[in-house]
Write a protein that holds these residues in place. Structure first.
Motif, PDB file in Angstrom:
ATOM      1  N   ASP A  60      11.769   0.761   6.548  1.00 37.13           N
ATOM      2  CA  ASP A  60      11.685   1.329   5.205  1.00 37.13           C
ATOM      3  C   ASP A  60      10.260   1.166   4.696  1.00 37.13           C
ATOM      4  O   ASP A  60       9.504   0.298   5.163  1.00 37.13           O
ATOM      5  N   ALA A  61       9.879   2.015   3.747  1.00 35.54           N
ATOM      6  CA  ALA A  61       8.537   1.963   3.158  1.00 35.54           C
ATOM      7  C   ALA A  61       8.603   2.546   1.763  1.00 35.54           C
ATOM      8  O   ALA A  61       9.374   3.470   1.489  1.00 35.54           O
ATOM      9  N   TRP A  62       7.772   2.005   0.857  1.00 38.43           N
ATOM     10  CA  TRP A  62       7.729   2.494  -0.504  1.00 38.43           C
ATOM     11  C   TRP A  62       6.400   2.091  -1.125  1.00 38.43           C
ATOM     12  O   TRP A  62       5.718   1.197  -0.642  1.00 38.43           O
ATOM     13  N   VAL A  63       6.028   2.771  -2.207  1.00 40.63           N
ATOM     14  CA  VAL A  63       4.776   2.493  -2.900  1.00 40.63           C
ATOM     15  C   VAL A  63       5.080   1.658  -4.132  1.00 40.63           C
ATOM     16  O   VAL A  63       5.973   1.986  -4.920  1.00 40.63           O
ATOM     17  N   GLU A  64       4.310   0.567  -4.300  1.00 36.63           N
ATOM     18  CA  GLU A  64       4.538  -0.337  -5.427  1.00 36.63           C
ATOM     19  C   GLU A  64       3.220  -1.023  -5.794  1.00 36.63           C
ATOM     20  O   GLU A  64       2.592  -1.663  -4.951  1.00 36.63           O
TER      21      GLU A  64
ATOM     22  N   GLN B 172       0.163  -0.588  -3.700  1.00 35.48           N
ATOM     23  CA  GLN B 172       0.358  -1.078  -2.342  1.00 35.48           C
ATOM     24  C   GLN B 172       1.412  -0.210  -1.652  1.00 35.48           C
ATOM     25  O   GLN B 172       2.349   0.270  -2.289  1.00 35.48           O
ATOM     26  N   LEU B 173       1.242  -0.028  -0.361  1.00 31.78           N
ATOM     27  CA  LEU B 173       2.289   0.558   0.459  1.00 31.78           C
ATOM     28  C   LEU B 173       3.057  -0.604   1.072  1.00 31.78           C
ATOM     29  O   LEU B 173       2.489  -1.406   1.822  1.00 31.78           O
ATOM     30  N   GLU B 174       4.338  -0.724   0.730  1.00 30.24           N
ATOM     31  CA  GLU B 174       5.153  -1.831   1.217  1.00 30.24           C
ATOM     32  C   GLU B 174       5.943  -1.368   2.439  1.00 30.24           C
ATOM     33  O   GLU B 174       6.555  -0.294   2.426  1.00 30.24           O
ATOM     34  N   LEU B 175       5.953  -2.188   3.494  1.00 23.30           N
ATOM     35  CA  LEU B 175       6.612  -1.846   4.742  1.00 23.30           C
ATOM     36  C   LEU B 175       7.642  -2.906   5.099  1.00 23.30           C
ATOM     37  O   LEU B 175       7.459  -4.093   4.815  1.00 23.30           O
ATOM     38  N   LEU B 176       8.724  -2.486   5.756  1.00 20.88           N
ATOM     39  CA  LEU B 176       9.798  -3.390   6.161  1.00 20.88           C
ATOM     40  C   LEU B 176      10.169  -3.122   7.607  1.00 20.88           C
ATOM     41  O   LEU B 176      10.314  -1.964   8.017  1.00 20.88           O
TER      42      LEU B 176
ATOM     43  N   SER C 240       2.237  -5.677   3.099  1.00 18.32           N
ATOM     44  CA  SER C 240       1.688  -4.932   1.969  1.00 18.32           C
ATOM     45  C   SER C 240       0.326  -4.370   2.365  1.00 18.32           C
ATOM     46  O   SER C 240      -0.574  -5.123   2.734  1.00 18.32           O
ATOM     47  N   VAL C 241       0.182  -3.051   2.284  1.00 23.39           N
ATOM     48  CA  VAL C 241      -1.067  -2.385   2.655  1.00 23.39           C
ATOM     49  C   VAL C 241      -1.712  -1.809   1.395  1.00 23.39           C
ATOM     50  O   VAL C 241      -1.138  -0.931   0.755  1.00 23.39           O
TER      51      VAL C 241
ATOM     52  N   TYR D 106       0.592   6.396  11.186  1.00 21.82           N
ATOM     53  CA  TYR D 106       0.310   4.962  11.269  1.00 21.82           C
ATOM     54  C   TYR D 106       1.583   4.219  11.664  1.00 21.82           C
ATOM     55  O   TYR D 106       2.639   4.412  11.042  1.00 21.82           O
ATOM     56  N   GLY D 107       1.466   3.366  12.697  1.00 22.48           N
ATOM     57  CA  GLY D 107       2.543   2.467  13.067  1.00 22.48           C
ATOM     58  C   GLY D 107       2.272   1.073  12.544  1.00 22.48           C
ATOM     59  O   GLY D 107       1.228   0.816  11.925  1.00 22.48           O
ATOM     60  N   TRP D 108       3.192   0.148  12.798  1.00 24.08           N
ATOM     61  CA  TRP D 108       3.063  -1.211  12.269  1.00 24.08           C
ATOM     62  C   TRP D 108       1.741  -1.854  12.685  1.00 24.08           C
ATOM     63  O   TRP D 108       1.041  -2.441  11.860  1.00 24.08           O
ATOM     64  N   GLU D 109       1.381  -1.756  13.965  1.00 20.47           N
ATOM     65  CA  GLU D 109       0.156  -2.388  14.443  1.00 20.47           C
ATOM     66  C   GLU D 109      -1.082  -1.742  13.839  1.00 20.47           C
ATOM     67  O   GLU D 109      -2.068  -2.423  13.545  1.00 20.47           O
ATOM     68  N   GLN D 110      -1.049  -0.405  13.653  1.00 18.79           N
ATOM     69  CA  GLN D 110      -2.195   0.271  13.050  1.00 18.79           C
ATOM     70  C   GLN D 110      -2.394  -0.190  11.605  1.00 18.79           C
ATOM     71  O   GLN D 110      -3.524  -0.361  11.148  1.00 18.79           O
ATOM     72  N   PHE D 111      -1.285  -0.404  10.896  1.00 21.61           N
ATOM     73  CA  PHE D 111      -1.389  -0.916   9.530  1.00 21.61           C
ATOM     74  C   PHE D 111      -1.960  -2.334   9.533  1.00 21.61           C
ATOM     75  O   PHE D 111      -2.777  -2.683   8.683  1.00 21.61           O
TER      76      PHE D 111
END
Length: 301
Positions: free
Chosen positions: A151-155, A158-162, A170-171, A208-213
């Motif tokens: 899952d991902a959302w903007v907050e 920040q771009l939040e990833l799960l 948090s990106v 973008y994947g997890w590692e790229q982030f």
């Protein structure tokens, strides 16, 4: 209590890796749809149970595998007994059906005190929710060590990833602005790869994947895989040495790094740690990011 007809491996549920517990019939059907999309080996690891109400949930205690509850906020009663047998279970909770004022009291009933066990997602269409459950199951049952974005959302800028293990990242959006722009609506318009391998911004053709982030947040993580290569270490060490000499510093001038340690790095005998790279960046008057970019440019020559 009503057990689902979608239960996999009848009579052998103790061998299941994932127990998916839906607390209403609608979510049970979504779970069945998600499971059907899994490859056969992964599909055989999952069993589904569903109950008419959260208060009726009663499952045998097992120390192996993962128990995942899928519930609406409204499924959780104001008062219920703590599910002590499932103290390590995870909860995917979908908001909706109750006013925002009811959130705190319902969450209190779950008695979940760590974010690694709880994810609260916005109410979505049945299709989007089935996709979310599929990505979650795909990550839990995968044997190849993939780390899908569930899952991902903007907050708060920040771009939040799960991930499937409920790990979060948090990106800062400013790290992505050069690629995806700054328009709020375009930033939120990302799409998920089916298996969660990456998220995609169509307007910028950016994946973008997890590692790229992770590499975007901390550029030194991009070096870890490459640093396993002896050839790379030698080339990288030579670039570090050349950049140091151009700034007219001796190996003994680098604060916090012994001359012997730096010599081993420059000869490619061991990879450069983040601490060493930061010390070198400091002495040359560059930020760590700019220092790494300078090294990278030398490697391309």
């Amino acid at each position: 209590m009503a057990t689902s007809a979608a239960t996999i491996r009848k009579g052998r549920s103790s061998a299941s890796k994932v127990r998916l517990v839906a607390t209403n019939s609608v979510y049970a059907e979504l779970c069945k749809r998600a499971i059907k999309r899994l490859p056969a080996p992964e599909r055989s690891q999952v069993e589904v149970k569903w109950f008419r109400s959260f208060a009726e949930v009663s499952l045998p205690t097992r120390k192996t595998g993962t128990t995942l509850f899928l519930s609406r906020l409204a499924d959780i009663p104001k008062e219920m007994k703590k599910l002590a047998a499932h103290g390590q279970a995870k909860q995917l909770l979908i908001l909706g059906g109750l006013p925002i004022e009811a959130v705190a009291s319902r969450l209190t009933q779950l008695d979940i005190r760590t974010p690694e066990r709880l994810h609260v997602a916005a109410e979505r269409s049945a299709e989007h929710l089935a996709d979310l459950v599929y990505r979650l199951l795909s990550g839990i049952t995968d044997r190849k060590g993939k780390n899908p974005i569930v899952d991902a959302w903007v907050e708060d800028e920040q771009l939040e990833l799960l991930t499937a293990t409920f790990e979060r990242m948090s990106v800062p959006l400013e790290k992505l602005s050069k690629v995806i722009g700054t328009d709020p609506e375009e930033i939120k318009s990302f799409e998920f790869d089916e298996d969660g391998r990456f998220i995609y911004w169509p307007h910028a053709d950016a994946h973008y994947g997890w590692e790229q982030f992770r590499q975007l947040i901390d550029p030194t993580t991009a070096l870890k895989a490459q640093q396993r290569s002896v050839t790379f270490n030698q080339k990288y060490g030579a670039a570090i040495r050349a950049l140091r000499e151009e700034h007219d510093f001796k190996q003994s001038d680098i604060k916090g790094v012994t001359e012997r340690h730096l010599r081993r790095v420059e000869h490619g005998e061991q990879p450069a740690s983040k601490a060493i790279l930061q010390a070198l960046a400091d002495v040359t008057g560059l930020s760590l990011e700019d220092y790494l970019k300078e090294l990278a440019s030398r490697l391309r020559r």
